[in-house]
Every structure is written in C-alpha cells, then in structure tokens.
Enzyme design. Structure first.
Site, mmCIF file in Angstrom:
data_model
loop_
_atom_site.group_PDB
_atom_site.id
_atom_site.type_symbol
_atom_site.label_atom_id
_atom_site.label_comp_id
_atom_site.label_asym_id
_atom_site.label_seq_id
_atom_site.Cartn_x
_atom_site.Cartn_y
_atom_site.Cartn_z
ATOM 1 N N ASP A 1 -2.877 -3.071 3.702
ATOM 2 C CA ASP A 1 -4.330 -1.382 3.786
ATOM 3 C C ASP A 1 -3.501 -0.098 4.201
ATOM 4 O O ASP A 1 -2.914 0.201 2.883
ATOM 5 C CB ASP A 1 -4.558 -1.651 4.891
ATOM 6 N N ASN B 1 -6.020 2.640 -1.363
ATOM 7 C CA ASN B 1 -5.444 2.371 0.361
ATOM 8 C C ASN B 1 -4.797 3.224 0.899
ATOM 9 O O ASN B 1 -4.623 4.217 0.494
ATOM 10 C CB ASN B 1 -5.476 1.211 0.530
#
Ligand code: BGC
Ligand code: BGC
Ligand code: CA
EC number: 3.1.1.17
Length: 299
Positions: free
Chosen positions: A204, A154
């Site tokens: 994220d 990510n």
C-alpha cells in the site's frame, strides 16, 4: 540495538486512514480518511485534532509552498485553505471515468504533485481492474499523464539522489522503480524491485528513509517492511497490532519517529473487537533510522 516501541497515539476510528504527512512548522501530522471524506491535522504537542470535511473521497494531502495544503479529492487536484476550510479546484482528471477516484499522492523534490487513480471499490481491493492512471500536477497547474491500465495506484516516493521514482500498483504485488528525470518530470525504464511474500499481503503506502531504504505498509499484513531497493531484499519487518496498515511516513523530532495509518473498513465485528485501535494513528519509535522532510507543492 534500539528498542522499538509502537503506540496508538490517536484512536480516530478511520474507515480508511491514509496519507500521513509530517508538518514540521506545526509539529503536526496530517492525514485523511478517504471514504469519510475528511482531512485531519493532529497536533503532536497538544494532542488535539482538527478535521475538515469535503464533498468527495479525499485520498491524499500534501504541503503547499504558498501556505495551506493541496489534496486529491474525488478526481480533482485541489488547494485547501485550512483557516476558512475552502477548497478550490486546480485540475480534474479521468473525466470520462465517472466511477474513478484518486488514491495515494505525494509531492516530488521539484514540487510537482504526483497522484494516481483507481476505480471505486465494492469492497477493499475488489474493483474493476485497469481503470486507473498515474498523473502529476505541475506547478503551473498543468497535468501530465504517465500511463494507464493501473489497478490500485498506491505508494510512491523518490530516491535520495532524485534519480529514481518508486511506485506501487497494489494488485501487481510488487514495488517498482523507474528512472526519474527531475528536470522534466519524466519517468522511464520500469522494473520490479521487490515482490511481496504471501503473508505480506497487499503493498500500500510507501516512504523512503534517510538511508535510501523503502518502508512499505502492508494492507492486510499488519506490518511495515523495510526494503533495500538496490538488492531487492527485505531488511526488516515491524508488526503492528492492526491488520489493515495502509501507509507510513517519518515525523517528529528530526524525523526520527514513524507514523502509520490504517483502516477499519472490511473488518468484521470480531476483528474489530480484537483490534480496537483499527483506524487509529500509530507512532513507532526506536527504529534507529530517520526519515526526510516531505516536499511542498510549488504551485
Ligand atoms: C472520528 C471519530 C472520533 C470523532 C471525535 C470523528 O471524525 O471519525 O472516530 O471519535 O471524530 O470527534
Ligand atoms: C486504498 C484502499 C484499498 C487499499 C488496498 C488503499 O490505498 O485507498 O481503498 O483498499 O489501498 O488496496
Ligand atoms: Ca494507499
């Protein structure tokens, strides 16, 4: 004290909006919708969006020095000609892993395109573990593999002095750092700089600001958090009216605004009623800190 304002500037209904990138030359925000297999360019002046459809999940987009863009599509590093919407493949990874796709990608300060892979999910964050790897595409189109055993590759970015590479493998629930050698593109000495707190959920996308602090979008946490990578402390939390915040970047005049993408996939009908802007593009102003311009792929 500046006053923070959060506004949904585009109700795009992205299934999984990702990879916001500011393109100064066109006053536009680039982003992708991964499962919808589309790249978008939102013109901040006209408020119009252009969309390009591709034939596989597109997980990141970046600027290219030659003009046009580069993007990670399926397990391919690609070049994209925006004018005629043609895609050409620069390199393919994970050839033996037919259930994999790329996820977040970003260009380093020397013009290499970094991106990692993951197994396709059966539901958000539900997937076969340890299937991903981290790669970079050098300007000569050679691919370097850094490591494997990644769950969900990510967020990524580099320190302002280019000596540290920051990286998130989401299911480790941490933000990590490596020493970075800008000359060679080598990374070493992995360590944790921040451990997510429970209500911050899944780390994220990530970007650095002009003061060297990291901003992390918290998937399912409905917020972006600002971290000091030197002390490991959280400095600030900015909550958004959507839970599935996926990524963030700075843009706008002097990079003084923050843009945040988010997802709709994985929300039930009730959640979508409560959060009608899920999948939209959000703009945050009044943060009182600027970002830096994105780097362009040099090949
Ligand atoms: C988006 C929709 C949007 C439509 C407008 C689609 O690509 O996913 O949310 O309403 O474009 O043309
Ligand atoms: C991925 C999504 C995933 C999410 C949370 C995103 O970067 O693209 O597929 O559900 O991270 O791990
Ligand atoms: Ca992401």
């Amino acid at each position: 004290m500046s006053s923070i304002k959060i506004e949904c500037v585009l109700r795009e209904n992205c299934r999984c909006g990702e990879s916001p990138v500011w393109e100064e030359a066109s006053d536009s925000l680039l982003f992708v919708d991964i499962p919808a297999k589309k790249l978008c360019r939102w013109d901040s002046l006209s408020k119009r969006v252009q969309r390009v459809a591709v034939d596989a999940p597109v997980s990141s987009v970046a600027l290219r020095q030659l003009g046009g863009y580069v993007a990670t599509i399926g397990t391919k590093f690609c070049a994209l000609n925006w004018e005629n919407q043609s895609v050409s493949v620069l390199a393919t990874v994970d050839k033996e892993k037919t259930n994999n796709r790329f996820n977040d990608g970003k260009v380093d300060p020397a013009g290499r395109y970094f991106a990692g892979t993951m197994a396709e999910e059966t539901a958000p964050a539900v997937l076969e573990r340890h299937q991903g790897s981290l790669y970079s595409l050098f300007p000569d189109h050679n691919v370097k593999k850094y490591f494997d055993q990644v769950d969900v590759s990510n967020g990524l970015d580099w320190s302002l002095d280019h000596k540290i590479f920051y990286y998130i493998d989401s299911l480790s629930y941490s933000v990590d750092a490596f020493d970075y050698d800008l000359q060679t593109g080598q990374i070493s000495n992995r360590r944790i700089v921040y451990k997510m707190e429970k209500d911050e959920q899944i780390p994220d996308g990530m970007c650095i600001d002009a003061e060297g602090k990291l901003w992390v979008a918290c998937y399912n946490g409905g917020r972006v958090i600002r971290l000091d990578p030197e002390t490991g402390k959280r400095l600030q939390t900015v909550k958004l009216p959507v839970d599935k915040t996926t990524s963030c970047c700075f843009g706008g005049k002097d990079y003084s605004e923050m843009y945040v993408t988010c997802a709709r996939d994985g929300m039930d009908a009730e959640g979508l009623l409560r959060q009608p802007d899920a999948g939209g593009i959000f703009k945050i102003t009044g943060l009182g800190v600027k970002g830096i311009a994105p780097y362009s792929y040099a090949g």
